[in-house]
Design a protein around this motif. Sequence first.
Motif, short mmCIF file in Angstrom:
data_model
loop_
_atom_site.label_atom_id
_atom_site.label_comp_id
_atom_site.label_asym_id
_atom_site.label_seq_id
_atom_site.Cartn_x
_atom_site.Cartn_y
_atom_site.Cartn_z
N ARG A 84 17.22 18.22 -3.47
CA ARG A 84 17.47 18.61 -2.07
C ARG A 84 16.24 18.37 -1.19
NH1 ARG A 84 19.82 24.55 -1.70
NH2 ARG A 84 19.52 24.06 0.50
N GLY A 85 15.15 17.92 -1.77
CA GLY A 85 13.93 17.65 -1.00
C GLY A 85 13.15 18.91 -0.65
N LEU A 86 13.37 20.00 -1.40
CA LEU A 86 12.70 21.26 -1.10
C LEU A 86 11.39 21.42 -1.87
CD1 LEU A 86 15.84 23.58 -1.07
CD2 LEU A 86 14.70 22.49 0.88
N ILE A 87 11.27 20.71 -2.98
CA ILE A 87 10.03 20.73 -3.77
C ILE A 87 9.75 19.33 -4.29
CG2 ILE A 87 10.38 23.12 -4.54
CD1 ILE A 87 10.99 21.85 -7.37
N LYS A 88 8.52 19.15 -4.77
CA LYS A 88 8.15 17.92 -5.47
C LYS A 88 7.67 18.33 -6.86
CE LYS A 88 6.74 15.32 -1.42
NZ LYS A 88 5.63 14.75 -0.67
N ARG A 89 8.15 17.60 -7.87
CA ARG A 89 7.69 17.80 -9.25
C ARG A 89 6.98 16.52 -9.67
NH1 ARG A 89 12.15 19.47 -13.34
NH2 ARG A 89 12.91 17.44 -12.77
N GLU A 90 5.74 16.67 -10.10
CA GLU A 90 4.96 15.50 -10.50
C GLU A 90 4.29 15.79 -11.83
OE1 GLU A 90 3.70 13.90 -6.11
OE2 GLU A 90 2.61 15.60 -6.92
N THR A 91 4.04 14.75 -12.59
CA THR A 91 3.32 14.92 -13.84
C THR A 91 1.93 15.46 -13.52
OG1 THR A 91 4.53 13.10 -14.83
CG2 THR A 91 2.48 13.76 -15.91
N ASP A 92 1.56 16.53 -14.21
CA ASP A 92 0.28 17.19 -13.95
C ASP A 92 -0.87 16.27 -14.39
OD1 ASP A 92 -1.08 19.78 -13.20
OD2 ASP A 92 -1.88 19.50 -15.22
N ALA A 93 -1.89 16.19 -13.56
CA ALA A 93 -3.04 15.31 -13.84
C ALA A 93 -3.81 15.76 -15.08
CB ALA A 93 -3.98 15.28 -12.63
N LYS A 94 -3.86 17.06 -15.33
CA LYS A 94 -4.63 17.59 -16.46
C LYS A 94 -3.83 17.63 -17.75
CE LYS A 94 -7.39 20.49 -13.42
NZ LYS A 94 -7.53 21.81 -12.89
N ASP A 95 -2.50 17.76 -17.64
CA ASP A 95 -1.65 17.86 -18.82
C ASP A 95 -0.38 17.05 -18.56
OD1 ASP A 95 0.00 18.52 -20.94
OD2 ASP A 95 -0.18 20.70 -20.67
N THR A 96 -0.31 15.87 -19.17
CA THR A 96 0.81 14.96 -18.88
C THR A 96 2.15 15.49 -19.36
OG1 THR A 96 0.35 13.73 -20.92
CG2 THR A 96 -0.63 12.89 -18.87
N ARG A 97 2.15 16.54 -20.20
CA ARG A 97 3.41 17.16 -20.64
C ARG A 97 3.95 18.13 -19.58
NH1 ARG A 97 1.25 20.09 -25.58
NH2 ARG A 97 -0.39 20.26 -24.04
N ALA A 98 3.08 18.56 -18.68
CA ALA A 98 3.45 19.57 -17.69
C ALA A 98 3.88 18.92 -16.38
CB ALA A 98 2.27 20.51 -17.45
N LYS A 99 4.71 19.64 -15.65
CA LYS A 99 5.13 19.21 -14.32
C LYS A 99 4.48 20.15 -13.31
CE LYS A 99 8.39 16.08 -15.17
NZ LYS A 99 8.31 14.72 -14.72
N SER A 100 3.69 19.57 -12.38
CA SER A 100 3.12 20.40 -11.32
C SER A 100 4.09 20.42 -10.15
CB SER A 100 1.74 19.88 -10.89
OG SER A 100 1.85 18.59 -10.35
N LEU A 101 4.10 21.54 -9.45
CA LEU A 101 5.08 21.78 -8.39
C LEU A 101 4.40 21.98 -7.05
CD1 LEU A 101 7.10 24.47 -10.37
CD2 LEU A 101 7.67 22.03 -10.17
#
Length: 149
Positions: A84-101
């Motif tokens: 819906r374009g309300l958030i962005k989920r990106e691969t975390d720079a420090k932990d590629t298994r995590a999604k930063s929000l």
Amino acid sequence: MMVFQFENPDDSPGFLLWQVSNLWQRKMNSGLKKLGLTHVQFVLLAGIIWLSQGQQTVTQAKLAAHAKADIMMTSKVLRALEQRGLIKRETDAKDTRAKSLTITKEGYDLAVAAIHVVNKVDSDFFGTLNGQVSDLNSHLLKIISANNS
């Protein structure tokens, strides 16, 4: 032959909590429906804002832990919020298994509008406690703390 622990259903704290929770959720979902949000979506959007204030990276795992929510359900809801374009989920720079929000401007504005709805529903719903909300919160926090494993 009595198989219940309680003589009366109203003596069961679990049954009462279940009823109160259902009543509150119906009112909350009714208010948020006007904004196109479910209560879970609101909790996660507000959680991103809340956790972002600490200047740390907000990950799906941190958000799920903050909300005491199932990680898979959190991921599914976040995917819908992202679509819906309300958030962005990106691969975390420090932990590629995590999604930063991160929350988008549209997501932030919607969350702020929803906060007003949630505050009103809470105020109306818990207003019957006449100033004893902090006592209720204290008891609920004690239960959460004792069962937070």
